[in-house]
Motif scaffolding. Structure first.
Motif, mmCIF file in Angstrom:
data_model
loop_
_atom_site.group_PDB
_atom_site.id
_atom_site.type_symbol
_atom_site.label_atom_id
_atom_site.label_comp_id
_atom_site.label_asym_id
_atom_site.label_seq_id
_atom_site.Cartn_x
_atom_site.Cartn_y
_atom_site.Cartn_z
ATOM 1 N N PHE A 62 0.844 -1.202 0.000
ATOM 2 C CA PHE A 62 0.000 0.000 0.000
ATOM 3 C C PHE A 62 0.878 1.250 0.000
ATOM 4 C CE2 PHE A 62 -3.495 -2.783 1.511
ATOM 5 C CZ PHE A 62 -4.489 -2.360 0.638
ATOM 6 N N TYR A 64 -4.975 -5.354 6.690
ATOM 7 C CA TYR A 64 -4.787 -5.711 5.282
ATOM 8 C C TYR A 64 -3.289 -5.811 5.015
ATOM 9 C CZ TYR A 64 -9.584 -3.897 4.555
ATOM 10 O OH TYR A 64 -10.926 -3.633 4.605
ATOM 11 N N PRO A 124 -2.392 -4.889 -1.122
ATOM 12 C CA PRO A 124 -3.563 -4.523 -1.921
ATOM 13 C C PRO A 124 -4.077 -5.729 -2.705
ATOM 14 C CG PRO A 124 -1.667 -3.123 -2.453
ATOM 15 C CD PRO A 124 -1.167 -4.219 -1.581
ATOM 16 N N THR A 125 -5.385 -5.782 -2.934
ATOM 17 C CA THR A 125 -5.948 -6.802 -3.817
ATOM 18 C C THR A 125 -5.648 -6.354 -5.268
ATOM 19 O OG1 THR A 125 -8.079 -5.675 -4.006
ATOM 20 C CG2 THR A 125 -7.821 -7.222 -2.158
ATOM 21 N N GLY A 167 -16.622 -9.016 -3.829
ATOM 22 C CA GLY A 167 -15.845 -9.339 -2.629
ATOM 23 C C GLY A 167 -14.346 -9.209 -2.772
ATOM 24 N N GLY A 196 -12.594 -6.263 -2.793
ATOM 25 C CA GLY A 196 -12.019 -5.037 -2.255
ATOM 26 C C GLY A 196 -12.239 -3.797 -3.112
ATOM 27 N N THR A 220 -14.464 -1.401 -2.714
ATOM 28 C CA THR A 220 -14.756 -0.189 -1.944
ATOM 29 C C THR A 220 -13.468 0.536 -1.545
ATOM 30 O OG1 THR A 220 -16.563 -1.502 -1.034
ATOM 31 C CG2 THR A 220 -16.252 0.697 -0.124
ATOM 32 N N ALA A 221 -12.500 -0.226 -1.054
ATOM 33 C CA ALA A 221 -11.221 0.405 -0.701
ATOM 34 C C ALA A 221 -10.497 0.896 -1.949
ATOM 35 C CB ALA A 221 -10.345 -0.586 0.056
ATOM 36 N N TYR A 265 -11.631 3.756 6.889
ATOM 37 C CA TYR A 265 -10.421 4.155 6.164
ATOM 38 C C TYR A 265 -10.031 5.593 6.493
ATOM 39 C CZ TYR A 265 -11.498 -0.065 3.461
ATOM 40 O OH TYR A 265 -11.786 -1.359 3.081
ATOM 41 N N ASP A 300 -21.498 -6.765 2.338
ATOM 42 C CA ASP A 300 -20.295 -7.485 2.758
ATOM 43 C C ASP A 300 -20.539 -8.031 4.156
ATOM 44 O OD1 ASP A 300 -17.597 -8.335 2.676
ATOM 45 O OD2 ASP A 300 -17.047 -6.608 3.903
ATOM 46 N N ARG A 308 -16.402 -14.393 0.132
ATOM 47 C CA ARG A 308 -15.816 -13.059 0.088
ATOM 48 C C ARG A 308 -14.437 -13.032 0.707
ATOM 49 N NH1 ARG A 308 -19.094 -9.615 -1.673
ATOM 50 N NH2 ARG A 308 -18.217 -7.784 -0.698
HETATM 51 P P1 AMP Z 1 -15.595 -5.165 -0.998
HETATM 52 O O1 AMP Z 1 -15.371 -5.910 -2.309
HETATM 53 O O2 AMP Z 1 -15.181 -3.740 -1.112
HETATM 54 O O3 AMP Z 1 -16.975 -5.322 -0.462
HETATM 55 O O4 AMP Z 1 -14.596 -5.812 0.082
HETATM 56 C C1 AMP Z 1 -14.669 -7.159 0.450
HETATM 57 C C2 AMP Z 1 -13.985 -7.430 1.765
HETATM 58 O O5 AMP Z 1 -12.568 -7.450 1.618
HETATM 59 C C3 AMP Z 1 -14.268 -6.405 2.873
HETATM 60 O O6 AMP Z 1 -14.610 -7.110 4.035
HETATM 61 C C4 AMP Z 1 -12.965 -5.674 3.060
HETATM 62 O O7 AMP Z 1 -12.783 -5.292 4.409
HETATM 63 C C5 AMP Z 1 -11.940 -6.704 2.661
HETATM 64 N N1 AMP Z 1 -10.714 -6.116 2.068
HETATM 65 C C6 AMP Z 1 -10.653 -5.061 1.237
HETATM 66 N N2 AMP Z 1 -9.364 -4.840 0.851
HETATM 67 C C7 AMP Z 1 -8.599 -5.774 1.451
HETATM 68 C C8 AMP Z 1 -7.194 -6.069 1.454
HETATM 69 N N3 AMP Z 1 -6.333 -5.357 0.752
HETATM 70 N N4 AMP Z 1 -6.777 -7.108 2.218
HETATM 71 C C9 AMP Z 1 -7.659 -7.847 2.934
HETATM 72 N N5 AMP Z 1 -9.005 -7.629 2.972
HETATM 73 C C10 AMP Z 1 -9.474 -6.600 2.240
#
Ligand code: AMP
Length: 376
Positions: A4, A22, A25-26, A49, A51, A53-54, A93, A306, A334
């Motif tokens: 990150f 975390y 990054p995904t 699922g 990640g 949103t982030a 965040y 989620d 997820r």
């Molecule tokens: P989302 O696809 O945004 O609904 O995220 C799915 C899940 O993945 C959520 O519970 C997030 O908290 C988790 N998440 C998002 N980014 C990461 C990451 N880089 N590492 C681990 N978990 C993550």
């Protein structure tokens, strides 16, 4: 995979990410974050699922740090529950960055939302209808708006929401940055989507409209009148542990399934658009916190939610669209855990299942349970 920190995110954000545990990054985050930091318009397509949103929230927060408190970002999503979930994520965040977010959604009073908007917020997370109401009453203005996010973008641009989106975007500066995210994007909606984007970069992880690879799928052929009995049986056997999310086509169907399950000694809650906002929130909270193991919902729960640890998603009715199937089953499996997707298929739903399989590009194995298949 870069870290990150290597993506260029500011220290308060790195601390928040650390606090959430975390490690890296995904793929959608690694690809989208640098582009968004550069100010590019992005269409992000990735499985449920993973990640998303982030992927849009982190670079947006980075950009807002230290700026004036104005409504600079609007994040639109299709349901109240998703709006609240996005607000919660943004808060996590943004911990330690001093940025303010307000959730704006229907089914609740206007006063608290009006007060929040009047007090000044950096980010508005909203559903379109209620945001329109506040715009018309001039509780919010978009003169300083820099970023628009459409989450579940294809749903936001379909017939139901398109006129509202058009009206809202019409009040935003044309120089804004626009970000569209979804797990699905049918080609005809993409044409519409591109009208809102300037020289977008498409970031796609995995095949489009593909189901999360962490989900095992099966179809149970079953006569329609036997569906509830089969569901109860599955809840006592294969799906005896862990939270189970069941989807029905209609609101009355959801209520009926809940009644029948309770008669069979299996406690369940229903969640659909005819329930009051407080009931909707309570049903979801009970399910999330493990007070009730089975939630029976209509399509208002199908996108984006989620909820950790859902072991099984059951399609009590076969969804009409392949996209709906992808989103529904995406409530399980997820964040790299695995899950099961079970579809109950009666004779007149065989054609719809075949269509879904064609779009998914995979066949879904048929399994039968003694006493419940078509032959009985
Ligand atoms: P989302 O696809 O945004 O609904 O995220 C799915 C899940 O993945 C959520 O519970 C997030 O908290 C988790 N998440 C998002 N980014 C990461 C990451 N880089 N590492 C681990 N978990 C993550």
């Amino acid at each position: 995979m870069p870290t990150f920190a290597a993506l260029g995110l500011a220290p308060p954000l790195l601390s928040a990410i650390d606090a959430l545990g975390y490690a890296e990054p995904t793929p959608i985050q690694a690809q989208a974050i640098p582009l968004i930091l550069k100010g590019r318009d992005v269409m992000g397509l990735a499985q449920t699922g993973t990640g998303k949103t982030a992927a849009f929230t982190l670079p947006i927060l980075h950009r807002l740090l230290g700026g004036p408190r104005r409504t600079r970002v609007v994040i639109l999503s299709p349901t109240r529950e998703l709006c609240l979930q996005i607000e919660g994520n943004v808060r996590q965040y943004a911990a330690g960055s001093g940025l303010e977010v307000a959730p704006i959604y229907g089914g609740v009073g206007y006063e608290a939302q009006e007060a929040a908007l009047a007090g000044g917020v950096d980010i508005v997370a909203a559903t379109p209808g209620r945001l329109m109401d506040h715009l018309e009453k001039q509780h919010v203005v978009f003169d300083d708006l820099e970023v628009l996010v459409l989450d579940e973008a294809d749903r936001m641009l379909d017939m139901g929401f398109a006129p509202q989106i058009q009206a809202i975007v019409g009040q935003m500066p044309s120089w804004r940055q626009t970000l569209l995210f979804s797990a699905t994007m049918p080609p005809e909606v993409e044409v519409l989507a591109r009208k809102y984007l300037r020289k977008p970069v498409v970031v796609q992880v995995g095949r489009r409209s593909s189901a999360a690879s962490t989900v095992r799928h099966v179809v149970y052929p079953v006569p329609r009148p036997r569906k509830t009995a089969l569901l109860a049986e599955l809840l006592r056997t294969e799906a005896a542990e862990g939270p189970v999310l069941v989807f029905t086509r209609t609101k009355a169907g959801a209520d009926r399934v809940v009644r029948d399950l309770e008669d069979a000694g299996i406690p369940a809650h229903a969640m659909h658009a005819d329930k009051g906002q407080a009931q909707r929130e309570q049903a979801l909270a009970d399910f999330k916190d493990g007070r009730v193991r089975v939630l029976v919902a209509t399509d208002i729960a199908q996108r984006g939610l989620d909820i950790s640890g859902i072991t099984h998603v059951v399609n009590y009715d076969v969804p009409q669209q392949a996209e709906d199937y992808v989103h529904r089953i995406g409530r399980t499996g997820r964040a790299a855990t695995s899950g099961d997707a079970i579809t109950l298929m009666c004779a007149d739903e065989i054609g719809t299942v075949r269509l879904i399989e064609r779009v998914l590009g995979q066949e879904i194995p048929r399994v039968s349970k003694a006493g419940f298949d078509f032959g009985t």
